[in-house]
Design an enzyme around this catalytic site. Structure first.
Site, PDB file in Angstrom:
ATOM      1  N   CYS A 171       0.755  -1.209  -0.003  1.00 24.13           N
ATOM      2  CA  CYS A 171       0.010  -0.086   0.075  1.00 24.13           C
ATOM      3  C   CYS A 171       0.765   1.300  -0.132  1.00 24.13           C
ATOM      4  O   CYS A 171       0.197   2.379  -0.370  1.00 24.13           O
ATOM      5  CB  CYS A 171      -0.894  -0.006   1.260  1.00 24.13           C
ATOM      6  SG  CYS A 171      -1.847  -1.821   1.688  1.00 24.13           S
ATOM      7  N   HIS A 306      -2.663   7.631   6.323  1.00 24.85           N
ATOM      8  CA  HIS A 306      -2.792   6.441   5.881  1.00 24.85           C
ATOM      9  C   HIS A 306      -4.500   5.904   5.695  1.00 24.85           C
ATOM     10  O   HIS A 306      -5.091   5.589   4.774  1.00 24.85           O
ATOM     11  CB  HIS A 306      -1.963   5.252   6.154  1.00 24.85           C
ATOM     12  CG  HIS A 306      -2.163   4.132   5.481  1.00 24.85           C
ATOM     13  ND1 HIS A 306      -1.588   4.092   4.014  1.00 24.85           N
ATOM     14  CD2 HIS A 306      -2.434   2.733   5.694  1.00 24.85           C
ATOM     15  CE1 HIS A 306      -1.563   2.707   3.688  1.00 24.85           C
ATOM     16  NE2 HIS A 306      -2.512   1.972   4.785  1.00 24.85           N
ATOM     17  N   HIS A 343      -9.688   2.164  -0.867  1.00 25.13           N
ATOM     18  CA  HIS A 343      -8.193   1.861  -0.721  1.00 25.13           C
ATOM     19  C   HIS A 343      -7.741   1.552  -1.992  1.00 25.13           C
ATOM     20  O   HIS A 343      -7.916   0.752  -2.703  1.00 25.13           O
ATOM     21  CB  HIS A 343      -7.867   0.817   0.225  1.00 25.13           C
ATOM     22  CG  HIS A 343      -6.349   0.888   0.819  1.00 25.13           C
ATOM     23  ND1 HIS A 343      -5.373   1.262   0.067  1.00 25.13           N
ATOM     24  CD2 HIS A 343      -5.878  -0.128   1.838  1.00 25.13           C
ATOM     25  CE1 HIS A 343      -4.371   1.077   0.603  1.00 25.13           C
ATOM     26  NE2 HIS A 343      -4.384   0.276   1.725  1.00 25.13           N
TER      27      HIS A 343
END
Length: 1023
Positions: A171, A306, A343
């Site tokens: 990620c 995040h 995401h």
């Protein structure tokens, strides 16, 4: 750390097809989450609310629209190769191009530069689907897949020579890519860096993983730091930013969105699980970034977290931030774009980086989605944090922001950004710089083909109409950014409204578009033709002087050089409308001043002549541009020439005759006071001399039926009557001297190009009485193949003469360009001329066309790519318990994935203009092989197409083409690549080569039998 500037941005995220839409989505607090498109997989087949094994607990996520659309023609990628390419490669190619344009740079201008490409990418599901279908693996599948190729494609198509690599840290991939790019810039490994991130979800694999790991939100939405947070929602997208060292960006006058002050990356090592977040590692990377940026935590106004919306992940991140920010005064604002997009995995870092850069640029931080129900368990206030329930307006002055991106495997990244410096982001012009400005603007646009040109003209028109935009910076931006393609559009305009109307008219009217666009075939060869005596008039070029600072500068320069020898300002005489301009004493220096100023204006604009020709007194300005005479020396000569001729007694005249020189010779020989002043063409002669003698010759000519015309002149120029001034002029000419022209100059004294001959005192003395051999000199010039003839003078005279000359049989007639068309001509006519030259292949120095205050960065809409061609897998992934062949067969150009392939394709290939006529089996066989190798449709290719530049062939495709030609044609034996390569300039050239080898098409027993024909049809159907 030396600051690094973000100078260009492009992105495409769920619900946001471009950067402007992305910012709008954020400011509205909207999201781009919806049902999984059927194009990806049947979400209902994989769905189970209980999250059973092999299933997902959601049918939703953040998906971009039309990921199958790809403008392969723009990048010269064949349909077959485009179909094999991972959509992530396609998206990055287009986004990279647009980001570079957004940086105010023509992407093709980066070719050969030390520009690096750094791509963050986490998934490669296209490869999983296609490379396991072994029977259909092709050579294109290799270059069409693989992480490295996402970066390497960009470097290849833009011809970039800096580092090129893909990064997978899960990620955090794209923010780690930014970290590597920043370090490369600071170590001067590259001077510009493209940083991208991309994610396209093609299978439900990760959705199943998130569900089985207890990480998936049932509604497919991330809810960062919210009481409603219940897991991850998947998202996808692409984003690219352009980075440069701040000092370089400012020096080049680029717009700066924001500045990266510091960036750091670490790993959490052996923590409480490979995939679990680690608070201590996160707080360490924050501290490292702060130190590298030279800021205190209290300096940070907001942080893009995040923030995935998982209980454990959000808690660890809050505690890590709290370590630095708790108890430091006003709570720091916190948000996460994942609440809007889901995401985006490998693109998560770039999505956050773009959000922070835009927030600093717009001086506003968007509200955090789902902030209304803040999680009490996280105790944000205790950790010095707060969620934004409304947009945060940033105060004036420097603002510092943070950005976190954490990888599932433990690789963490944090960046510290700052708002762009407040000082003007452009260099000041040098004190001695020539002032720019031509009095109008030239808007330019290039594209690979006419359809693309029309599409982008409309996009630019719509954008310019939507807001008030100053024309100068807008046009200058078009000149600098929208360059590099074969089809060139250019139009002059006086204001933005006129420009918008012209762009729309051009897009709607094919004839107008054809007039305002060009496709130069080679390097242009420009000739300047300087007009001579007779073209003058009061106030000549006065409008241009008033409107163009550039022309004004050079006319003033010429006037300054003349003033010591004329004792009166020639400029003031001309602009004041004084009829004395027709007096020889003033005519010659006035025409010289205008010719010099106009010629120097054009050279300052980057129009550099490769050939020069001047008619009589026009040769003086031509000699200055050829660097055979200095300006002050030429000014002295031409002023003396005019003054001396003015002193001669009256009684001379000039007559133009529609006859050849040879036909007039017997009559002239009987008159010693008459000479041939000029030969302007095969049947265009000017006689000059004593008036009584001219009348006698005129009467004889009239009896012979020849047409004559008396010229309005004060003296018999270029005649024996000029002899009394030669001695005095020779003395001045000797003092001035003269050299050999450095640019080919076609002399009207010699009637040819000067070959190493000096334009010295003897030349200029001879020049006074010699016949002006314009016709011979112009014919010699035309024989040397100019593409453009630019007439330099106050009105067009020479262009008409040249048109009456015979054009060499094997050449194309040059274009005639008129920067000044007559008394009313001003900046607009000069701009029209510059536009015409650009359409013909000239590369102007555009900055000179604009005033210093107009030389500022101005954003333009990015290139509008075609969405006509679609490439996707035909068969969607099916649910558990079913067996489906991997979706190896891509949709062909122009067909969506849901559309079925045609039942069959025509066996014979193109019915276009084949070499050899309509019945040409060899051409058919070659064109068919080319079509199959490239995956082109019947109408897509023809004999004039170039295999590399137009059809996107590479070495792998050439090898396949060789094999197909050997199987389709008899009589050519075994071809070698070495023999083939020199004959691949075009399809027609290849056909001609194969004919030379004796190629024939085998009969039905071989090539045309049913089995082979069927195989070819099937191949065409699936390719």
């Amino acid at each position: 750390m030396e600051p690094v500037a973000i100078v260009g941005i492009d992105c495409r995220f769920p619900g946001a097809p471009d950067t402007g839409a992305y910012w709008d989505l954020l400011m509205r607090g909207a999201d781009g989450v919806g049902e999984v498109p059927r194009q990806r997989w049947d979400a209902k087949e994989f769905h189970s609310e209980a999250g059973e094994e092999g299933h997902t607990n959601t049918t939703e996520g953040g998906f971009i629209a039309d990921p199958d659309a790809f403008d392969n023609e723009f990048f010269t990628v064949s349909p077959r190769e485009a179909a094999a390419m991972d959509p992530q490669q396609r998206l990055l190619l287009q986004s990279a191009w647009r980001a570079v344009e957004d940086a105010g740079t023509a992407p093709r201008s980066l070719a050969g530069t030390r520009t690096g490409v750094y791509v963050g990418i986490m998934g490669n599901e296209w490869a999983q689907l296609h490379l396991t279908d072994y029977a259909n693996v092709t050579a294109q599948m290799g270059s069409g897949n693989g992480y490295c190729m996402t970066a390497n494609r960009i470097s290849y198509h833009l011809d970039l020579k800096g580092p090129s690599l893909a990064v997978d840290t899960a990620c955090s991939s794209s923010l780690v890519a930014a970290h590597l790019a920043v370090n490369a810039l600071l170590s001067e490994e590259c001077d510009t860096a493209l940083v991208g991130g991309v994610n396209v979800a093609l299978t439900p694999a990760l959705s199943i993983f998130y569900t089985q790991a207890g990480l998936s939100a049932p509604d497919g939405r991330c809810k960062p730091f919210s009481a409603e947070a219940n897991g991850i929602g998947r998202g996808e997208g692409v984003g690219v930013v352009v980075l440069r060292r701040l000092r370089d960006a400012l020096a080049d006058g680029q717009r700066v969105y924001a500045v990266i002050r510091g960036i750091a990356v670490n790993q959490d090592g052996r923590s409480n699980g490979l995939t679990a977040p680690n608070r201590w590692a996160q707080q360490d990377v924050l501290g490292a970034a702060y130190r590298r940026a030279g800021v205190e935590p209290s300096d940070v106004v907001f942080t893009e977290a995040h923030g995935t919306g998982t209980g454990l992940g959000d808690m660890m991140e809050v505690k890590a931030l709290g370590h630095h920010h708790a108890g430091r005064g006003k709570p720091m604002a916190l948000g996460s774009v994942k609440g809007n997009l889901g995401h985006t995995e490998g693109a998560a870092g770039i999505a956050g980086l773009i959000k922070v850069a835009l927030s600093l640029h717009h001086r506003t931080v968007p509200a955090s989605r789902f902030a209304a129900k803040e999680s009490r368990q996280l105790k944000l206030r205790d950790h010095g944090l707060r969620l934004l329930k409304a947009p945060l307006r940033l105060p004036a002055g420097p603002t510092v922001a943070g950005l976190s991106s954490f990888g599932m495997g433990g690789t963490n990244a944090h960046a510290v950004l700052e708002s762009a410096p407040g000082r003007a982001a452009r260099p000041e012009p040098a004190d001695d710089a020539t002032p720019g400005g031509i009095g109008a603007a030239v808007f330019t646009l290039t594209a690979p083909n006419a359809d693309a040109l029309r599409r982008n003209l409309l996009a630019q028109a719509d954008a310019a109409a939507a807001r008030r935009v100053p024309l100068g910076p807008l046009a200058r931006a078009s000149n600098r950014v929208k360059a590099g393609h074969r089809h060139r559009f250019a139009t002059a305009a006086g204001d933005t409204g006129e420009l918008v109307a012209r762009l729309r008219e051009s897009a709607a009217d094919p004839e107008l578009l054809a007039r305002l666009s060009g496709r130069p075939a080679g390097r242009p060869r420009t000739a300047f033709l300087f007009t001579g005596q007779g073209a003058q008039y009061p106030r000549m070029t006065a409008a241009l002087y008033e409107q163009s600072a550039l022309y004004r500068h050079f006319l003033d320069e010429a006037d300054t050089a003349l003033l010591p020898h004329t004792e009166r300002s020639v400029r003031d005489l001309v602009l004041g409308g004084d009829e004395a301009v027709h007096s020889t004493r003033w005519t010659q220096p006035a025409l010289f001043a205008v010719g010099y100023a106009l010629g120097r204006t054009l050279t300052e604009l980057g129009v550099h002549p490769g050939m020069l020709l001047g008619h009589s007194v026009g040769e003086f300005a031509a000699a200055v541009l050829a660097r055979a005479l200095p300006l002050d020396g030429a000014a002295r000569l031409v002023a003396a020439r005019g003054a001396l001729m003015q002193q001669l007694p009256a009684g001379g005249g000039m007559v133009s005759v529609r006859a050849a020189r040879a036909d007039l010779a017997p009559r002239i020989e009987r008159e010693p006071l008459v000479g041939v002043a000029a030969v302007n063409g095969p049947a265009s002669t000017v006689l000059s001399g004593d008036l009584e003698a001219l009348e006698r010759i005129g009467a004889e000519i009239a009896e012979a039926g020849l047409t004559t015309r008396r010229l309005q002149v004060s003296h018999a120029f270029h005649s024996p009557l000029m002899r009394p001034v030669l001695a005095r002029f020779a003395k001045i000419a000797t003092e001035v001297g003269g050299g050999v022209p450095e640019i080919p100059l076609y002399s009207t004294v010699r009637g040819r190009v000067l070959d190493g001959e000096a334009m010295d005192a003897a030349y200029w003395v001879e020049h006074i009485g010699a016949t002006v051999l314009f016709g011979d000199a112009a014919a010699a010039l035309l024989a040397d193949g100019p593409t453009h003839l630019v007439e330099i003078g106050p009105q067009p005279v020479l262009s008409g003469m040249v048109r009456r000359l015979d054009q060499p049989a094997d050449s194309t007639a040059p274009a005639h360009v008129l920067p000044v068309r007559g008394p009313e001509s001003g900046g607009r006519a000069l701009a029209d001329a510059l536009a015409e030259l650009y359409r013909g292949g000239v590369e102007p120095d555009w900055d000179a066309a604009y005033a210093p205050e107009e030389r500022v960065a101005h954003p333009l809409p990015p290139y509008a790519f075609s969405t006509e061609h679609r490439y996707w897998a035909r068969n969607p992934v099916r649910g558990p318990g079913t067996v489906a062949a991997p979706p190896h067969a891509p949709a062909t150009a122009g067909h969506r994935a849901e559309e079925s392939a045609p039942e069959s394709a025509p066996a014979s290939v193109l019915t276009l203009d084949r070499p050899g006529g309509p019945a040409d089996p060899v051409a058919d066989a070659v064109l068919g092989a080319v079509r199959l190798v490239g995956g082109y449709t019947d109408a897509a290719i023809g004999p004039h197409d170039r295999l590399y530049e137009d059809l996107g062939f590479d070495s792998v495709m050439i090898m396949e083409l060789k094999n197909r030609l050997e199987s389709r044609l008899a009589g050519i034996g075994t071809l070698t690549v070495q023999d083939l390569l020199p004959r691949l300039s075009s399809v027609g050239d290849l056909v001609a080569f194969l004919r030379e080898l004796g190629a024939t098409v085998p009969g039905p027993a071989n090539f045309g039998d049913i089995g082979e024909d069927r195989a070819l049809r099937e191949e065409e159907r699936t390719a």
